[in-house]
Design an enzyme around this catalytic site. Structure first.
Site, PDB file in Angstrom:
ATOM      1  CB  ALA A   1       2.066   2.528   8.594  1.00 45.50           C
TER       2      ALA A   1
ATOM      3  N   GLY B   1     -11.669  -4.289  -6.113  1.00 46.32           N
ATOM      4  CA  GLY B   1     -12.787  -4.976  -5.726  1.00 46.32           C
ATOM      5  C   GLY B   1     -13.815  -4.117  -5.007  1.00 46.32           C
TER       6      GLY B   1
ATOM      7  N   GLY C   1       0.627  -1.177  -0.048  1.00 44.16           N
ATOM      8  CA  GLY C   1      -0.129   0.036  -0.063  1.00 44.16           C
ATOM      9  C   GLY C   1       0.748   1.282   0.053  1.00 44.16           C
ATOM     10  CB  THR C   2      -0.216   4.810   1.070  1.00 41.86           C
ATOM     11  OG1 THR C   2      -1.246   4.747   0.152  1.00 41.86           O
ATOM     12  CG2 THR C   2       0.427   6.006   1.090  1.00 41.86           C
ATOM     13  CB  CYS C   3       2.868   2.261   4.425  1.00 40.03           C
ATOM     14  SG  CYS C   3       4.204   2.212   5.627  1.00 40.03           S
TER      15      CYS C   3
ATOM     16  NE  ARG D   1      -2.572   9.296   3.046  1.00 33.47           N
ATOM     17  CZ  ARG D   1      -2.131   9.124   1.632  1.00 33.47           C
ATOM     18  NH1 ARG D   1      -1.241  10.112   1.235  1.00 33.47           N
ATOM     19  NH2 ARG D   1      -2.578   8.215   0.919  1.00 33.47           N
TER      20      ARG D   1
ATOM     21  CG  HIS E   1      26.688   7.266  31.025  1.00 30.74           C
ATOM     22  ND1 HIS E   1      26.171   8.602  30.707  1.00 30.74           N
ATOM     23  CD2 HIS E   1      28.124   7.735  31.200  1.00 30.74           C
ATOM     24  CE1 HIS E   1      27.298   9.387  30.809  1.00 30.74           C
ATOM     25  NE2 HIS E   1      28.403   8.835  30.987  1.00 30.74           N
TER      26      HIS E   1
END
Length: 456
Positions: free
Chosen positions: A310, A115, A41-43, A263, A434
């Site tokens: 996401a 779909g 997808g977009t991510c 978005r 540290h």
């Protein structure tokens, strides 16, 4: 039409959809995953991964510029856009191939095509119908624009900005949220003159105001101009430039304008409303278990009101997969979801801002800021910033907020503190290695527990 039967049909192969498919398969379900473009997808293809690759390139460029300050002789000759694109696309290609292999290994049927939800728990793709005992809607989101602002030519969305084959000399970013400030950070590191225009009074306006002000100071120091609290009035463009007029009459000129105003949920054109799924302002209406108005039809990710992240989509996909498998998954409250802006400096947060905490709990709220100037590792890295922890007096930590380079890697500890409703006194005995930046969190916890070490 040909019918195909599965235990679960997932419409959308982005973060939420593919996570749901994989988890359901692990739990013994037969799964069909329908995606009109590419799984991930977009991510994976146009968002998280490629933009973070750009931000890493930007970080390297800045390190080369400042190399002399740490005793390294180096000089930046320039940015090669074609090479940057090849680097970015190479990372995406590897992740895409890995995801495809994982889906195949899990026995998930990946269906390429657009779909459309049917009323009887089916999804039509061309002449085929994929029917499931359960359906998950995971169709994601799209880049918004504003009325009267047409995308095209020198007016870009984030997708167009990614595809840009040049480094602009001057660029305007309309929108000071996460997407806007990340691209502003990249382009400034690449050498562009950048101006951000934000209608609200602060950059990243959803964050604690201490982080907003910190980012504004850091960006001013980097030479990123900001027009805050003002709206755009109109845009004109030629073949060579774009001009943005603000409501106060100011006119800004640039090579390109990035429109980064958020978005929207991608719910149109998938047959949701026609199938009976309740929609409110474009978002799918769900209950507290993410079920839609139709029994056995669920929704996850950016089409569900809330944070459009996401990792939220990913978690919701897993949640629903376990739900339909008969398990009893625990939902994650929105306030416990970490948020990171990957600019330079980074911004990371989880839980309530100080203002939100005071609205909910009144004068019982105590907040403490620890300046990264007192942190040895931050000094070595050359970053400024702060850690802010918000607690209820004599009670739990309800918010953790950080700004500084690389602080996104620290937010998981903040998530654990907020999610487990830990008191600073609970965490104070634990030792932070540290020198690390995580010591800054430790110092804030110590201070709120009444025993500051490196702070007065």
């Amino acid at each position: 039409m040909t019918d195909h039967a599965y235990d679960l049909v997932v419409l959308g192969g982005g973060s939420g959809g593919y996570a749901a498919a994989i988890r359901a398969s692990e739990l013994g379900k037969s799964v069909a995953l329908i995606e009109k473009d590419k799984v991930g997808g977009t991510c994976l293809h146009r968002g998280c991964i490629p933009t973070k690759a750009l931000l890493h390139t930007a970080e390297v460029a800045d390190h080369v510029r400042s190399a002399g300050g740490v005793g390294v002789t180096a000089s930046l000759e320039g940015i090669d856009p074609a090479a940057v694109t090849a680097y970015r696309e190479g990372i995406v290609a590897k992740k895409y191939a890995g995801l495809q292999g994982l889906l195949k290994a899990r026995g998930i049927t990946v269906v390429a095509g657009e779909g459309r939800l049917l009323p009887d728990r089916g999804v039509a793709v061309g002449d085929d119908v994929f029917r499931g005992e359960d359906i998950i809607l995971a169709t994601g989101s799209y880049s918004r624009t504003l009325p009267g602002l047409e995308i095209g030519g020198r007016v870009l969305t984030s997708e167009g900005a990614l595809a840009l084959g040049v480094v602009p000399e001057r660029v305007i970013v309309l929108g000071g949220g996460v997407i806007g400030v990340e691209f502003a950070s990249v382009w400034r590191s690449f050498g562009a003159d950048v101006t951000i225009v934000e209608a609200l009074d602060h950059l990243i306006p959803n964050e604690d105001v201490a982080l907003s002000k910190g980012l504004e100071r850091a960006f001013r120091k980097r030479g990123i101009a900001q027009k805050l609290g003002t709206r755009f009035a109109s845009v004109t463009q030629t073949d060579a430039a774009v001009s943005l007029t603000l409501e106060d009459g100011t006119v800004l000129g640039a090579d390109y304008l990035l429109v980064a105003v958020g978005r929207g949920p991608a719910t149109d054109g998938f047959g949701f409303a026609e199938a009976g799924v309740a929609i409110d302002r474009g978002f799918v209406t769900v209950d507290d278990r993410l079920q839609t108005s139709i029994e056995h039809v669920w929704a996850v990710g950016d089409i569900v009101p809330g944070l459009q992240l996401a990792h939220r989509s990913f978690q919701q996909g897993i949640f629903v997969a376990e739900q339909v498998a008969g398990l009893a998954p625990v939902s994650v409250p929105e306030a416990s979801i970490p948020r990171v802006t990957y600019s330079s400096p980074e911004v990371a947060s989880v839980g309530l801002t100080e203002a939100q905490a005071r609205k909910a709990h009144g004068d019982r709220v105590v907040a403490y800021d620890y300046n990264l100037a007192g942190n040895g590792k931050s000094e070595i890295l050359g970053t400024a910033g702060l850690v802010k922890v918000v607690r209820i007096e004599n009670g739990p930590i309800v918010g953790v907020h950080l700004i500084g380079d690389r602080v996104g890697e620290l937010i998981t500890e903040g998530q654990l503190a907020v999610g487990w409703e830990a008191h600073p006194e609970d965490i104070a005995p634990f030792i932070h290695a540290h020198p690390t930046q995580s010591e800054a969190l430790g110092e804030a916890f110590l201070a709120l527990a009444g025993k500051p070490l490196h702070a007065l």
